[in-house]
Design a protein around this motif. Structure first.
Motif, PDB file in Angstrom:
ATOM      1  N   ARG A 152       0.828  -1.212   0.000  1.00  0.00           N
ATOM      2  CA  ARG A 152       0.000   0.000   0.000  1.00  0.00           C
ATOM      3  C   ARG A 152       0.863   1.263   0.000  1.00  0.00           C
ATOM      4  NH1 ARG A 152      -3.019  -3.065   3.752  1.00  0.00           N
ATOM      5  NH2 ARG A 152      -2.358  -1.741   5.489  1.00  0.00           N
ATOM      6  N   LYS A 166       2.387   1.649  -3.511  1.00  0.00           N
ATOM      7  CA  LYS A 166       1.391   2.144  -4.460  1.00  0.00           C
ATOM      8  C   LYS A 166       1.160   3.639  -4.278  1.00  0.00           C
ATOM      9  CE  LYS A 166      -1.341  -2.013  -5.357  1.00  0.00           C
ATOM     10  NZ  LYS A 166      -2.663  -2.656  -5.132  1.00  0.00           N
ATOM     11  N   LEU A 174       4.406   5.546  -5.459  1.00  0.00           N
ATOM     12  CA  LEU A 174       4.995   5.059  -6.702  1.00  0.00           C
ATOM     13  C   LEU A 174       5.450   6.236  -7.570  1.00  0.00           C
ATOM     14  CD1 LEU A 174       5.527   2.410  -8.220  1.00  0.00           C
ATOM     15  CD2 LEU A 174       3.363   2.759  -9.394  1.00  0.00           C
TER      16      LEU A 174
END
Length: 176
Positions: free
Chosen positions: A107, A110, A113
């Motif tokens: 998480r 993400k 990123l």
């Protein structure tokens, strides 16, 4: 019996700036035992370890603490940390990286990123210190220049001993 090369490697010692929250932490003790100059500051993000001469910063966090404090609050801390430090690393510690810990890492990855934040999972303080010192050492100016030089020399040696390079040289001699 261990063989020695005759060359004694000089110890790499640097100055480390740590948040005062880490003053009594095992990592602080290990760095001081290794003769690094450790300085504490209230003005850095809690859990931060900064190698200013290398230009790298680490935010230390225990995965279990992260699960308890809440992801949103932690994400705000990470955002602030990565906006201040160009070369930033998030060091997530857990005795065992099980499914829950890997989900937390996923998480965070993400969410950040494409940013300058790198996430590194570790298991203990000794591993944390070793990885921080390795990254800090290879990014410090003298070491980075030395590594670039050695890589250039290695590349030149590989090219010179390449059968393709020899074939091209022979081919060029035939046409001259």
């Amino acid at each position: 019996m261990t063989e020695t090369s005759g060359q004694e490697q000089s110890r790499w010692i640097t100055t480390v700036i740590m948040s005062t929250a880490l003053q009594n932490h095992e990592i602080s003790t290990v760095l001081q035992r290794q003769q690094h100059r450790v300085r504490y500051s209230d003005s850095v993000e809690p859990g931060s370890v900064i190698f200013s001469l290398s230009g790298v910063a680490f935010m230390l966090s225990d995965t279990q603490d992260l699960l308890m404090t809440g992801e949103e609050e932690f994400s705000q801390r990470i955002q602030k940390f990565k906006s201040i430090h160009r070369n930033s690393f998030l060091v997530l510690s857990a005795a065992l990286h099980g499914p829950e810990e890997w989900n937390v890492m996923l998480r965070i990855q993400k969410r950040f990123l494409g940013s300058n934040l790198r996430i590194i999972p570790v298991h203990n303080s000794a591993e944390t210190v070793k990885l921080m010192l390795t990254i800090a050492k290879i990014t410090s100016k003298p070491q980075a220049n030395d590594i670039r030089y050695k890589m250039a020399m290695t590349k030149a040696q590989i090219i010179e001993s390449s059968p393709v390079w020899k074939m091209l040289q022979e081919y060029q001699l035939q046409w001259n």
